[in-house]
Write a protein that holds these residues in place. Structure first.
Motif, mmCIF file in Angstrom:
data_model
loop_
_atom_site.group_PDB
_atom_site.id
_atom_site.type_symbol
_atom_site.label_atom_id
_atom_site.label_comp_id
_atom_site.label_asym_id
_atom_site.label_seq_id
_atom_site.Cartn_x
_atom_site.Cartn_y
_atom_site.Cartn_z
ATOM 1 N N THR A 279 0.805 -1.221 0.000
ATOM 2 C CA THR A 279 0.000 0.000 0.000
ATOM 3 C C THR A 279 0.837 1.270 0.000
ATOM 4 N N ASP A 286 -6.019 6.118 -5.273
ATOM 5 C CA ASP A 286 -6.739 5.827 -4.029
ATOM 6 C C ASP A 286 -7.456 4.483 -4.133
ATOM 7 N N GLN A 287 -8.033 4.202 -5.308
ATOM 8 C CA GLN A 287 -8.707 2.924 -5.503
ATOM 9 C C GLN A 287 -7.697 1.777 -5.430
ATOM 10 N N VAL A 289 -4.878 1.709 -3.764
ATOM 11 C CA VAL A 289 -4.481 1.526 -2.366
ATOM 12 C C VAL A 289 -5.535 0.724 -1.613
ATOM 13 N N GLU A 290 -6.807 0.999 -1.890
ATOM 14 C CA GLU A 290 -7.882 0.276 -1.220
ATOM 15 C C GLU A 290 -7.881 -1.201 -1.600
ATOM 16 N N ARG A 293 -4.986 -2.768 0.264
ATOM 17 C CA ARG A 293 -5.278 -2.899 1.698
ATOM 18 C C ARG A 293 -6.249 -4.060 1.949
ATOM 19 N N ALA A 294 -7.273 -4.170 1.093
ATOM 20 C CA ALA A 294 -8.251 -5.249 1.256
ATOM 21 C C ALA A 294 -7.602 -6.616 1.057
#
Length: 367
Positions: A279, A286-287, A289-290, A293-294
């Motif tokens: 990340t 931003d998408q 990174v999400e 992270r998920a």
């Protein structure tokens, strides 16, 4: 049932063959069996492994077709020998002994829990495929030997394509990333993966060597490893003095940690997944990174389930913490690796390399 395209040649297909989880047509199934049983099966591609494998082709390249079979997950051990030899010992224990799965007695338990740990199960299937494809890619070579830097780069140039295919198959979530994000994630992953995989392969083989994807190992003499680049400015003594501290640091961090922790294949795959879904990389949206992270959260959740319900570790949180510490060792070693690359540039060690390899090296310095 409506036919699906064959994974290998795109011909209509309705069945899975020889352990494949993908649809395979009967023609490719028959080809795979003939190839495995043929004493002359060792072949090479004449067109740099870029042949078109499509059912309308009058004569498909056998090497590229077989490679597609292996990528589909077809297993050579599932091919029965001719009937007159049926009574002979057909166990594949010799091949399993050299497999990374020999470190883990929990293969069948993971399969039975595939609905609870779907990503870990999918990773293990595709990593097994990677092992098989590597055997095909590097088949018919000389007995294992030490490799210098020139030979190492050539081996990794071949392997980067195989690892890329492994990542794409193991992680369909990569399809949610932009083209440049995928490139950034994979470049960051491959270099760090090449730091942690050699000691893990050595551990799997019961050897404290840095094993390469083709079964060879790194040249242990640092002077010889670099001086074979045929660069006048680097003698064996110079290479020893300049580069040995980097190798000592690599041993103190990643190599010693791998041998201390002795991760099994599922822990290793979790580590590699956490390396991939980083990340903190500059250039991710931003998408993106999400998504990263998920994925990290899901991998951590599944390995915790594995510790608690499959491996039955006494303290799952402690073991998970130890494995996470290996990640920091890889990151620290990667920083030293970048310094090593800069020193190689100073001594013009890479000046005789092809442009594509030089570009990969330059991009890795910018991570």
């Amino acid at each position: 049932m409506s036919p699906h395209p064959c994974f290998v040649c795109m011909s209509p297909a309705n069945e899975c063959h020889f352990g494949s989880s993908s649809q395979i047509c009967r023609a490719c199934s028959a080809f795979f069996r003939r190839y495995v049983l043929s004493p002359k099966s060792a072949i090479k591609c004449r067109h740099d492994r870029k042949c078109r494998v499509f059912y309308t082709e009058s004569k498909m390249c056998r090497f590229c077709r077989m490679e597609r079979c292996m990528l589909a997950g077809m297993k050579t051990s599932a091919v029965q020998p001719p009937r007159e030899k049926y009574s002979e010992d057909r166990s594949d224990s010799s091949s399993e002994a050299s497999s990374c799965y020999s470190l883990s007695p929990f293969v069948y338990e993971v399969q039975s829990c595939s609905t609870d740990i779907p990503r870990l199960h999918r990773l293990s299937v595709h990593f097994k495929n990677l092992e098989n494809v590597r055997k095909l890619e590097f088949e018919n070579q000389e007995p294992p030997k030490s490799r210098n830097m020139v030979e190492l780069i050539e081996i990794l140039r071949k392997d980067i394509r195989l690892v890329s295919t492994f990542v794409d198959g193991a992680y369909p979530e990569m399809g949610r990333m932009g083209k440049m994000e995928k490139k950034l994630l994979f470049l960051n992953f491959f270099i760090k993966y090449m730091l942690v995989e050699p000691p893990f392969l050595g551990l799997s083989a019961g050897k404290k060597d840095l094993l390469l994807p083709n079964g060879d190992h790194y040249e242990e003499d640092v002077g010889r490893f670099y001086s074979m680049m045929n660069v006048e400015s680097v003698s064996g003594n110079t290479a020893e003095a300049v580069f040995k501290p980097y190798w000592d640091e690599y041993k103190r961090t990643v190599i010693d940690d791998v041998w201390f922790l002795k991760p099994d294949v599922y822990e290793f795959l979790t580590i590699s997944g956490l390396i991939l879904w980083d990340t903190g990389l500059d250039g991710l949206t931003d998408q993106g990174v999400e998504v990263c992270r998920a994925m990290r959260e899901k991998l951590v959740g599944e390995i915790h389930f594995y510790y608690k319900n499959v491996k039955k570790v006494e303290d799952p949180c402690l073991r998970l913490g130890q494995i996470m510490m290996l990640l920091s060792s890889v990151q620290k070693s990667f920083g030293k690796y970048q310094e090593e690359l800069q020193m190689c540039g100073f001594f013009e060690i890479y000046k005789n390399l092809d442009p594509e390899t030089c570009q990969i090296i330059n991009e890795s310095l910018q991570l």
